[in-house]
Design an enzyme around this catalytic site. Structure first.
Site, PDB file in Angstrom:
ATOM      1  CG  ASP A  39       6.373  -3.450  -5.804  1.00 18.64           C
ATOM      2  OD1 ASP A  39       6.625  -3.824  -6.961  1.00 18.64           O
ATOM      3  OD2 ASP A  39       5.909  -2.327  -5.538  1.00 18.64           O
ATOM      4  CG  HIS A  46       6.879  -1.551  -9.815  1.00 13.81           C
ATOM      5  ND1 HIS A  46       6.261  -1.650  -8.587  1.00 13.81           N
ATOM      6  CD2 HIS A  46       6.165  -0.622 -10.504  1.00 13.81           C
ATOM      7  CE1 HIS A  46       5.223  -0.819  -8.537  1.00 13.81           C
ATOM      8  NE2 HIS A  46       5.148  -0.182  -9.697  1.00 13.81           N
ATOM      9  CG  ASN A  71      -0.769   4.261 -12.436  1.00 15.22           C
ATOM     10  OD1 ASN A  71      -0.816   5.125 -11.571  1.00 15.22           O
ATOM     11  ND2 ASN A  71       0.175   3.359 -12.481  1.00 15.22           N
ATOM     12  CB  SER A  89       3.762   2.560  -8.701  1.00 14.56           C
ATOM     13  OG  SER A  89       2.903   1.492  -8.925  1.00 14.56           O
TER      14      SER A  89
END
Length: 298
Positions: free
Chosen positions: A51, A84, A175, A237
């Protein structure tokens, strides 16, 4: 060879004190993670968060952080400059200490593999390097809350190799409300995760399709964030790390092949009413069933 803690199975839902309940975000409650904690908390299970990095100084992360690698700038530690990756890491394994939040597998070992920059973007070559780092360093579980509409042969090859070396590869479906993104779409090497809201409906933004393996909470998820903060975010996520944490709970019971972990999770899942298979796959995992399922497979 599975090893089991010496405890008698309890088929009732674990009871939480008010203080304990306050620390557990709704998504972690929804997958019933705390009902598995008397048997497994993910201890000694290595989870790589591929990530934006992790805020490894965060009080809810620090005790479980064990290292990592910065693909973006190998001369620097994999510190999160976006937020994130830290949010994802908290859902997987924030510590249970009656402060902040608790993750699904509150004793799992977290490894930060920074492949995305401060704006959250990156290249497939960086992601591939991150996956290679994970299998070279013998991770048990990888979480990839990232993706693209376009695949790549090299990416597929890296995911396949991770799977073949015994890693459970958990990926966010995407998404855009459309088809499942890559690398999530590389089933059977991955577990592709769609997002639900607190009413057990699929999130409008969630990608969907025949590749979906499970659905997990992904709307208004409260978790750790960079600079020692906490934040509420939505996305597949946020759904994916619930399943990465659940996978760590299964591995913590001695189940060590990706196919066997997947089998345990499928047998522990419950189909949600009024959702298509393309939206939820095998359904929502109930961690309260994991111990009994593993026991029955011995």
């Amino acid at each position: 060879n599975y090893t089991f803690p010496e405890v008698k199975p309890s088929f009732e839902k674990a009871r939480l004190s008010d203080e304990e309940a306050k620390e557990i975000p709704w998504g972690v409650k929804r997958v019933n993670a705390y009902s598995a904690w008397q048997y497994t908390t993910g201890k000694k299970v290595k989870v790589a968060v591929i990530d934006t990095g992790i805020d490894f100084n965060h009080p809810d992360i620090k005790p479980n952080y064990k290292g990592g690698y910065n693909v973006v700038d190998p001369s620097k530690p994999p510190l999160d400059d976006n937020g994130h990756g830290t949010h994802v890491a908290g859902t997987i394994a924030a510590v249970k200490d009656l402060k902040g939040v608790a993750g699904v597998a509150p004793d799992a070992e977290l490894y930060a593999v920074k492949v995305l920059n401060s704006s959250g973007s990156g290249s497939y070559s960086n992601v591939i390097s991150g996956i290679e780092w994970a299998f070279n360093n013998k991770m048990n579980v990888i979480n990839m809350s990232l993706g693209s509409k376009y695949g790549s042969d090299a990416l597929k090859e890296a995911v396949k190799k991770a799977y073949e070396t015994g890693i459970v590869v958990v990926c966010a479906a995407g998404n855009d409300g459309g088809a499942v993104n890559y690398p999530a779409a590389y089933v059977p090497y991955t577990l592709a995760i769609s997002a639900s809201n607190s009413s057990d409906k699929i999130a409008s933004f969630s990608s969907r399709g025949p590749e979906i393996t499970f659905i997990a909470p992904g709307v208004s998820i409260y978790s750790t964030y960079k600079d020692g903060q906490y934040k509420t975010l939505s996305g597949t996520s946020m759904a994916s790390p619930h399943v990465a944490g659940l996978s760590a709970l299964v591995v913590g019971l001695g189940v060590n092949s990706p196919d066997k972990v997947k089998e345990v999770l499928i047998k522990s899942a419950v189909k949600l009413p009024n959702l298509k298979d393309t939206e939820q796959g095998n359904g929502m995992i109930d961690a309260g069933r994991i111990y009994q399922v593993v026991n029955s497979m011995r």
